[in-house]
Design a protein around this motif. Structure first.
Motif, short mmCIF file in Angstrom:
data_model
loop_
_atom_site.label_atom_id
_atom_site.label_comp_id
_atom_site.label_asym_id
_atom_site.label_seq_id
_atom_site.Cartn_x
_atom_site.Cartn_y
_atom_site.Cartn_z
N PRO A 240 84.03 77.24 -57.59
CA PRO A 240 84.14 75.82 -57.22
C PRO A 240 82.77 75.15 -57.14
N THR A 241 82.73 73.89 -57.51
CA THR A 241 81.44 73.23 -57.62
C THR A 241 80.78 73.06 -56.26
N ILE A 242 81.59 72.98 -55.20
CA ILE A 242 80.97 72.85 -53.88
C ILE A 242 80.11 74.08 -53.58
N VAL A 243 80.52 75.23 -54.12
CA VAL A 243 79.74 76.45 -53.92
C VAL A 243 78.38 76.32 -54.61
N PHE B 212 76.21 74.23 -52.42
CA PHE B 212 75.69 75.06 -51.33
C PHE B 212 74.53 75.91 -51.82
N PHE B 213 74.70 76.52 -52.98
CA PHE B 213 73.68 77.40 -53.56
C PHE B 213 72.40 76.62 -53.84
N LEU C 13 71.38 73.86 -52.35
CA LEU C 13 70.77 73.39 -51.11
C LEU C 13 70.14 74.53 -50.33
N THR C 14 70.81 75.66 -50.27
CA THR C 14 70.32 76.72 -49.39
C THR C 14 69.50 77.78 -50.11
N PHE C 15 69.53 77.79 -51.42
CA PHE C 15 68.76 78.83 -52.12
C PHE C 15 67.76 78.25 -53.12
N THR D 192 80.61 66.30 -59.59
CA THR D 192 80.47 65.54 -58.35
C THR D 192 79.83 66.32 -57.20
N MET D 193 80.49 67.39 -56.77
CA MET D 193 80.08 67.98 -55.49
C MET D 193 78.69 68.57 -55.53
N THR E 179 76.21 65.82 -55.41
CA THR E 179 76.23 65.10 -54.13
C THR E 179 75.46 65.90 -53.09
N VAL E 180 75.75 67.19 -53.03
CA VAL E 180 75.11 68.02 -52.02
C VAL E 180 73.63 68.23 -52.33
N THR F 95 78.88 59.62 -59.49
CA THR F 95 79.91 60.32 -58.73
C THR F 95 79.53 60.42 -57.26
N VAL G 18 81.60 59.18 -53.81
CA VAL G 18 81.84 60.01 -52.64
C VAL G 18 81.31 59.32 -51.38
N ILE H 196 86.91 63.40 -60.08
CA ILE H 196 86.78 62.33 -59.09
C ILE H 196 87.60 61.11 -59.51
N THR I 54 78.33 72.26 -44.96
CA THR I 54 77.11 72.28 -45.77
C THR I 54 76.24 71.07 -45.48
N ILE J 44 82.97 79.89 -47.80
CA ILE J 44 82.92 80.15 -49.25
C ILE J 44 83.45 81.55 -49.55
#
Ligand SMILES: Nc1ncnc2c1ncn2[C@@H]1O[C@H](COP(=O)(O)OP(=O)(O)OP(=O)(O)O)[C@@H](O)[C@H]1O
Ligand SMILES: [Mg+2]
Lengths: 310, 309, 309
Positions: free
Chosen positions: A133-136, A139-140, A142-144, A234-235, A238-239, A259, A263, C133, C267, C282
């Protein structure tokens, strides 16, 4: 049915008794057609909704101002969409610097060099990249990725920046390039490879001068699709890239994509019916048009390619 | 530079006397009733050869060749000398290993995974199957024409120039392309449309284009695997005429299912057969005339008289 | 072996060999490059999974699955998100499966080859690549608010499971249709002919012969499509799914959160603890996806042979 039975009691009718069955058949066909029609209605629905809200936005803001304005601050009445489009394109193009070379090389390796066994292992692994999933990926990033960039070569990079968004969007679109290009390469008839070997070509020459050019239209289509996907992504953006509509080409800064803006607005409390809320439909319209053009273009290229070999 | 040119000489010097007048008319009706082949003896055994039928200075020498696909043996212990500047036909029923044998001669068979080859093939006395011989070099010297015409999705010009380009040809490319197309009896039909796609040609034209493509790298031997099986009789006739022409400068090995074709065009014929063990072996080999008129082997006779196969 | 008048063969030319060595070197470098390119994708996947796992194990526990979100990271859990997703996906499947299979049957078994059919087909493949979206905006107007275009609202279903699942169903519909079409295509036409030959109607043939054979393929495709819906975030955010929900839905008109929404919400918090919570979420999400993919692959392998022969 029962009447025919009375009229002609002794002999069962040979063909007439099928009439109710025919009716059932017709109803079923109609229902199935209805199912298929839902897809068309979906497209119509999208177009109607985007256009009706979008056009009422354009009644207040002139399309030329919208498309050429360089400032996007809806709260204070600046509706220049260029910063959003530029942010979107910058990330999409940046991502393609990863997805195109990595995807193409993977496709060539899988189609031309890998043994069936290696292929059966690598191909599904690459496809997993597309299934995450793109949200993952957000996260990757942002945090890595961003911390990694900061700690290594780019200490000035912001928490939100276009670069890490480009990187993750690039990664997630690799399978799109690799699997479509792989299919195109494998569709090139073996006889062409043999012809090239037959005049003394090395494997590298066979691939670069015969196989790859023959598969080129499919490969280019995969590039277009990957870019189209990155535009609509999108995600992750965005993140990772944040929500600052800068008119900039500096990938170390935060940018806002189309996108990401949608959001931001739908998450916020902009009341329905206000001009600020309508902006998202104008922007979605632009987005829809951009991706639709790219998708149609790539579908066209692919069907041309099919004609050639079938 | 000069050295390289020497290695890959000017095409004009290769073939001095192309007798092509009757091809150059380019009219199909003309070629369907050609004059030239009728002037030639139906069976070409014009070269003086001893009664023992020993081939002096063979262009290709196949020695005790065996081929396996995985664990299945396809060709068993074939030994065969192929005469220089002659046409040698390989005949035999389907599955007897003709293509396999042919593809071993320019080391194309190695492209199939799981193939094992034993024995030796020599070209001009140089062994092909030893360490240090690069198959790419071999294929450059021994060209191939395939069953189905397989032009690249490129222009006619680029199809012909392809092999020369990758092999670092230094001379005049336009001239090479013209020369090759002329030798392949295609020039007159395509000279005004060299930029056109090779795929836009008819099947017979495509096959001649493939022959031109093979000639353009100036091989010494040309292998042809059923080159006419996808063509109509008129196109077949043209290719056969063409083979006769080419045999003046090249050594040609042709696989064919068509016995008349073998009889018409070849100087020598080899008959292969796979018996109960399904391993293809050489049954008889000799002057075409002799093999077709007085075969020494019963099975050869049965095959050429159509009793099986 | 070779006769004296034969000049030095091209095959032994040292010039050609020098060039050839360079050509082979280029080839070797290219293989290395292609391998590196392929490895990059694999390595990145490994790094991503490793990073998420490293951050995520800290909060991963049964309590995590059984608690509602909280302002205190130690107390926060995934329960409402997990159940929200389960509700959402169940209904998504309920809408998308019959619609998708119905449309696929229509396109494969009923539709004649005309403009309308090809329009539907092109439309299906186009919808598959419309950004998700945009589907969110469609769902927002159509299902949440009940507004079609500028016209008056008819009410809509609010930010409910129903609105969310309908939106996701439209989103994955093209994928389900294409997968089902492939599965139906794979059923040999001899099956249909046999059935028609016994006097069965079209629908009877489909119901009793085509669908049972195609079912494993259809299921595989549908499961993969639904797996995609589980990870979708953007359309749900646009619909206005809540990010802080401390209950599980008990009906289709209840509001909901979902796994990817909850992950997004964690997040975007600056505190590191919430980032770790996101990683735990996740892990749960990826585990669900992995399970579904395994089932799909299993179905394909288990029943694959039935449709092939
Ligand atoms: N790529 C391959 N893999 C496995 N077996 C093969 C392969 N190619 C050929 N064979 C086997 O080797 C044997 C000889 O095949 P080959 O193609 O050489 O025959 P052929 O004489 O050319 O037949 P045809 O006249 O039909 O072209 C056959 O039994 C065939 O099944
Ligand atoms: Mg053969």
């Amino acid at each position: 049915m029962s009447t025919t039975a009375v009229v002609n009691p002794g002999r069962p009718q040979r063909f007439g008794h099928r009439r109710s069955q025919q009716f059932t058949e017709r109803v079923i066909a109609a229902v199935l057609f209805g199912c298929a029609a839902v897809t068309v209605l979906t497209t119509v629905g999208i177009v109607v909704i985007l256009f009706s809200e979008g056009l009422s936005f354009f009644r207040e803001i002139h399309p030329v101002d919208f498309l050429t304005g360089t400032r996007w601050t809806p709260a204070s009445g600046n509706f220049g969409v260029l910063p959003l489009i530029l942010g979107t394109l910058m990330i999409a193009v940046g991502a393609s610097f990863i997805s195109i070379p990595v995807g193409t090389l993977s496709a060539i390796f899988l189609a031309e060099y890998a043994s069936p066994k290696v292929r059966s292992i690598i191909k599904p692994i690459l496809e997993v990249l597309a299934g995450i999933p793109t949200i993952v990926y957000g996260f990757f990033a942002l945090t890595f990725i961003t911390p990694l960039l900061r700690d290594s070569w780019l200490p000035d990079v912001g928490i939100f920046n276009a670069l890490s968004a480009m990187i993750v969007v690039g990664i997630m679109t690799v399978p799109m390039v690799s699997s479509i290009s792989d299919d195109s390469l494998r569709a090139v008839p073996e006889s062409l490879r043999e012809a090239a070997y037959g005049v003394g070509a090395t494997k590298f020459e066979v691939i670069t001068r015969v196989t790859f050019p023959s598969a080129l239209s499919g490969i280019v289509a995969s590039y277009i699709l990957a870019i189209s996907r990155a535009v609509g992504e999108t995600m992750a953006v965005t993140v990772a890239a944040g929500a600052t509509p800068h008119l900039t080409l500096n990938p170390l800064e935060s940018v806002q994509t189309m996108t990401a803006y949608i959001v931001q607005v739908t998450q916020g409390e902009a009341p329905h019916g206000t001009i600020e809320f309508r902006t998202i439909f104008a922007i979605a319209m632009t987005l829809f048009a951009m991706t639709m053009i790219m998708n149609l273009l790539s579908a066209r290229i692919v069907s041309k390619f099919r004609e050639r070999y079938e | 530079m000069t050295q390289l040119q020497q290695t890959y000489p000017d095409p004009l010097s290769v073939n001095e006397v192309p007798i092509q007048q009757h091809f150059n008319k380019g009219e199909v009706t003309e070629s369907s009733t050609p004059r030239e082949p009728n002037l030639r003896p139906r069976m070409k055994s014009d070269r003086p050869s001893k009664e023992t039928d020993e081939i002096k200075d063979p262009a290709v020498r196949i020695q005790d060749l065996s081929v396996w696909y995985g664990s299945k043996q396809a060709v068993g212990n074939v030994s065969l000398d192929i005469a220089r500047n002659q046409i040698t036909a390989l005949i035999g029923p389907s599955g007897c290993g003709k293509s396999t044998l042919l593809r071993c001669i320019n080391r194309m068979n190695e492209l199939i995974s799981g193939v094992r080859i034993e024995g030796q093939i020599e070209i001009d006395g140089e062994p092909l199957y030893i360490d240090g011989v690069d198959p790419v070099e071999v294929r450059r010297v021994i060209g191939m024409v395939f069953q189905r015409p397989n032009p690249f999705a490129k222009s006619i010009y680029d199809n012909v120039a392809f092999g020369a380009r990758i092999n670092g040809y230094q001379g005049d490319m336009d001239e090479l392309v013209r020369q090759s197309l002329e030798q392949a009896a295609l020039w007159d039909e395509v000279k005004d449309d060299l930029k056109g796609s090779g795929l836009a040609l008819s099947g017979g034209q495509q096959q001649r284009l493939c022959i031109a493509r093979a000639i353009a790298v100036q091989p010494e031997v040309i292998l042809m695997d059923e080159p006419c099986s996808a063509l109509d009789p008129i196109a077949t006739q043209r290719i056969e005429d063409l083979m006769q022409e080419l045999a003046t400068s090249y050594t040609i090995v042709i696989v064919t299912h068509n016995m008349q074709q073998a009889a018409r065009v070849s100087n020598r014929t080899a008959f292969m057969l796979a018996q109960e063990d399904l391993v293809g072996r050489l049954v008889e080999y000799g002057q075409t005339e002799q093999l077709f008129t007085s075969p020494s082997n019963k099975r050869t006779e049965d095959y050429i008289t159509g009793r099986f196969g | 072996m070779s006769s004296p008048e034969q000049p030095t063969k091209r095959i032994t030319s040292s010039q050609f060999r020098v060039r050839l060595r360079a050509r082979h070197l280029t080839g070797t470098l290219f293989v290395a490059l292609a391998m590196i390119g392929t490895t990059i994708g694999v390595v990145l996947l490994a790094v991503l999974l490793f990073e998420v796992a490293r951050d995520g194990v800290r909060f991963l526990s049964l309590d995590f699955l059984n608690s509602f979100p909280s302002r205190k990271p130690e107390l926060a859990g995934f329960k409402s998100a997990l159940w929200g997703s389960i509700w959402l996906i169940t209904f998504t499947a309920l809408w998308a499966f019959p619609l998708g299979v119905g449309a696929a049957i229509y396109l494969e078994e009923y539709a004649s080859k005309n403009r309308v059919t090809s329009l539907i087909q092109i439309n299906v493949s186009n919808l598959a690549s419309v950004p998700s979206i945009v589907f969110g905006l469609l769902g927002l107007q159509l299902f949440v608010r009940g507004t079609v275009g500028i016209g008056p609202d008819f009410g809509g279903f609010g930010r409910s499971v129903l609105a969310g699942s309908l939106t996701l169903a439209l989103l994955i519909l093209p994928v389900v249709i294409v997968a089902a079409q492939e599965a139906i295509k794979a059923v040999p036409s001899s099956t249909r002919e046999a059935s028609y030959g016994l006097g069965a109607t079209r629908w009877q043939t489909i119901q009793h012969h085509v669908l049972p054979q195609a079912l494993p393929g259809i299921m595989t495709g549908t499961i993969l499509a639904i797996a995609r819906a589980i990870g979708e975030t953007a359309p749900l955010i646009v619909l206005g799914a809540f990010t802080f929900v401390a209950f599980t839905p008990s009906g289709v008109l209840d509001s909901f959160t979902a796994m990817p929404i909850q992950i997004y919400s964690w997040t975007s918090r600056p505190q590191a603890d919430f980032q770790d919570l996101a990683a735990s979420g996740i892990l749960v999400l990826l585990f669900v996806l992995l399970t579904m993919n395994t089932i799909a692959v299993f179905l394909r392998h288990r029943f694959g042979h039935l449709t092939k022969n």
